[in-house]
Design an enzyme around this catalytic site. Structure first.
Site, PDB file in Angstrom:
ATOM      1  N   HIS A   1       0.904  -1.153   0.000  1.00  0.00           N
ATOM      2  CA  HIS A   1       0.000   0.000   0.000  1.00  0.00           C
ATOM      3  C   HIS A   1       0.938   1.197   0.000  1.00  0.00           C
ATOM      4  CE1 HIS A   1      -3.929  -1.811   0.760  1.00  0.00           C
ATOM      5  NE2 HIS A   1      -3.430  -2.550   1.726  1.00  0.00           N
TER       6      HIS A   1
ATOM      7  N   ARG B   1      -4.133  -1.162  -4.588  1.00  0.00           N
ATOM      8  CA  ARG B   1      -4.636   0.214  -4.679  1.00  0.00           C
ATOM      9  C   ARG B   1      -6.164   0.285  -4.729  1.00  0.00           C
ATOM     10  NH1 ARG B   1      -6.915   4.076  -5.438  1.00  0.00           N
ATOM     11  NH2 ARG B   1      -6.313   6.130  -6.211  1.00  0.00           N
ATOM     12  N   LYS B   2      -6.811  -0.822  -5.045  1.00  0.00           N
ATOM     13  CA  LYS B   2      -8.276  -0.868  -5.115  1.00  0.00           C
ATOM     14  C   LYS B   2      -8.835   0.319  -5.893  1.00  0.00           C
ATOM     15  CE  LYS B   2      -8.715  -3.393  -0.743  1.00  0.00           C
ATOM     16  NZ  LYS B   2      -7.358  -3.323  -0.139  1.00  0.00           N
ATOM     17  N   PHE B   3      -8.442   0.419  -7.135  1.00  0.00           N
ATOM     18  CA  PHE B   3      -8.934   1.507  -7.980  1.00  0.00           C
ATOM     19  C   PHE B   3     -10.443   1.453  -8.090  1.00  0.00           C
ATOM     20  CE2 PHE B   3      -4.543   1.149  -9.526  1.00  0.00           C
ATOM     21  CZ  PHE B   3      -4.184   2.481  -9.606  1.00  0.00           C
ATOM     22  N   VAL B   4     -11.082   2.606  -7.935  1.00  0.00           N
ATOM     23  CA  VAL B   4     -12.512   2.701  -8.223  1.00  0.00           C
ATOM     24  C   VAL B   4     -12.850   4.144  -8.583  1.00  0.00           C
ATOM     25  CG1 VAL B   4     -13.057   2.838  -5.740  1.00  0.00           C
ATOM     26  CG2 VAL B   4     -14.887   2.324  -7.345  1.00  0.00           C
ATOM     27  N   ASP B   5     -13.162   4.366  -9.860  1.00  0.00           N
ATOM     28  CA  ASP B   5     -13.582   5.694 -10.321  1.00  0.00           C
ATOM     29  C   ASP B   5     -13.986   5.566 -11.783  1.00  0.00           C
ATOM     30  OD1 ASP B   5     -13.906   8.574 -10.563  1.00  0.00           O
ATOM     31  OD2 ASP B   5     -12.592   8.711  -8.817  1.00  0.00           O
TER      32      ASP B   5
ATOM     33  N   ARG C   1      -0.079  -9.125   9.157  1.00  0.00           N
ATOM     34  CA  ARG C   1       0.385  -9.093  10.548  1.00  0.00           C
ATOM     35  C   ARG C   1       0.836 -10.447  11.072  1.00  0.00           C
ATOM     36  NH1 ARG C   1      -4.759  -5.604  12.213  1.00  0.00           N
ATOM     37  NH2 ARG C   1      -5.465  -6.701  10.342  1.00  0.00           N
TER      38      ARG C   1
END
Ligand code: 5IU
Length: 364
Positions: A63, A97-101, A336
């Site tokens: 991230h 990055r979980k692109f959303v647009d 973790r």
């Protein structure tokens, strides 16, 4: 589904995406189906962790936006240094990055802006809540990037000091790469905001050439030392669709997940597979790869008693046995569980062995 009982080495021959073929082969060679989620907070820690745990993993998940001190220099920055470690140890870099647009925006976020994710991350992912077209938009952006990186002529204009913003003749879509890092006119001597150098970079890769060792570090590529028998990672970029999440109360519906499957099938040359909680391959010709977060082992030496505890913030955990053996994923993603251990490299080895054993058991 056939992919559940098929060896990774076999799937490496038939997977639709070139990067999946490479990854599956790497998994076979390294005997690893482990991805480290490298959620540390500084660039220094990230690079040190990647170097230490690199031998055990096939994917390093990042991230970039939670890393303090991320260096954006395309030649010598954090992305380029990660890519060099990826070659050294043999793993792919996955920016979570979980692109959303809208399509146009994700194209710009993916290839331009501060981080220029496409330069250093072999894989990234997208949430398709905004509709399937954005997958095609990202595929297009990746294809353009690939064409440019392979045989483009670029002019980059360096403004101000090396740390300051750069722009180029293509309105921010270019790579800004090459030798234009504020040199030529004295490194860092230029005043902020003034043009200190203009460099035209001509690259001479023949389109038909087989991939070969590159001189630019920011491209990812093949392991140099440990797995010398592996060829160079193809100069391709891949997308994972965010089909299901590991959290309690996740709002992704079965219809949403199904839309991901359709989008994957419609974009086989760019979509490698899914981040999901179970195997989503159903059609005979589905060759997608599955990666799954929310994975933990009970402490070494302790038996498993019922379900594992979550983290109190919505995260839920399953063991590698269950995720790979019962739910049918291919690669487990562990954060973790490894990072918070006293000795992350040896804990990573423990996860690698468990996950690999679960995969071998699935083949029987
Ligand atoms: N992550 C999840 N669940 C998901 C998706 C991503 O946990 O469904 I998509 C990310 C968040 C974090 C990592 O970066 O995977 C898991 O970290 P831990 O193993 O520390 O819980």
């Amino acid at each position: 589904h056939p992919t559940l009982s098929q060896a990774f080495a076999e799937r490496a021959k038939t997977a639709s995406h070139p990067l999946s073929r490479y990854l599956l082969r790497l998994m076979d060679v390294k005997a690893s189906n482990l991805c480290l989620s490298a959620d540390v907070t500084t660039a220094r820690d990230l690079l040190a962790l990647a170097d230490k745990v690199g031998p055990s993993i096939v994917v390093l998940k990042t991230h970039y936006d939670l890393i303090a001190g991320w260096d954006y220099n395309p030649q010598t920055g954090t992305g380029a240094r990660l890519a060099a470690l990826a070659r050294k140890h043999g793993f792919l870099i996955f920016e979570d990055r979980k692109f959303v647009d809208i399509g146009k925006t994700v194209q710009m976020q993916y290839t331009a802006g501060t981080a220029r994710i496409v330069d250093w991350a072999h894989i990234t992912n997208a949430n398709i809540d905004a509709g399937k077209d954005m997958v095609r938009a990202m595929a297009e952006a990746a294809a353009k990037w690939k064409a440019r990186i392979n045989y483009g002529v670029r002019t980059s204009v360096t403004v101000g000091t090396p740390e300051s913003d750069r722009f180029d003749d293509e309105g921010g879509n270019g790579n800004g790469n090459g030798n234009g890092n504020g040199n030529g006119n004295g490194d860092g001597e230029g005043r902020k905001g003034s043009i200190v150098s203009v460099t035209t970079v001509t690259q001479s890769f023949e389109p038909a050439d087989p991939p070969r060792p590159h001189t630019t570090d920011a491209r990812g590529g093949a392991p140099e030392v440990v797995f010398a028998d592996m060829e160079e990672a193809p100069m391709d970029r891949g997308l994972l669709l965010l089909a299901q999440m590991s959290t309690t109360g996740c709002l992704m519906t079965a219809a949403y997940t199904q839309a991901c499957v359709e989008a994957a099938r419609e974009n086989r040359d760019f979509v490698m597979g899914y981040v999901a909680q179970e195997c989503l391959n159903t059609a005979a010709d589905d060759t997608f790869v599955h990666m799954t977060p929310g994975c933990k082992l009970p402490p070494a030496g302790e038996e498993e008693h019922g379900p594992l505890e979550g983290d109190g913030l919505g995260q839920q955990y399953n063991t590698p046995d269950r995720l790979i053996g019962v739910l049918g994923t291919d690669i487990v993603i562990v954060g973790r569980g490894i990072i918070a251990a006293d000795d992350p490299p040896s804990e990573a080895e423990r996860y690698r062995r468990k996950a690999w054993k679960a995969y071998l058991a699935r083949l029987e």
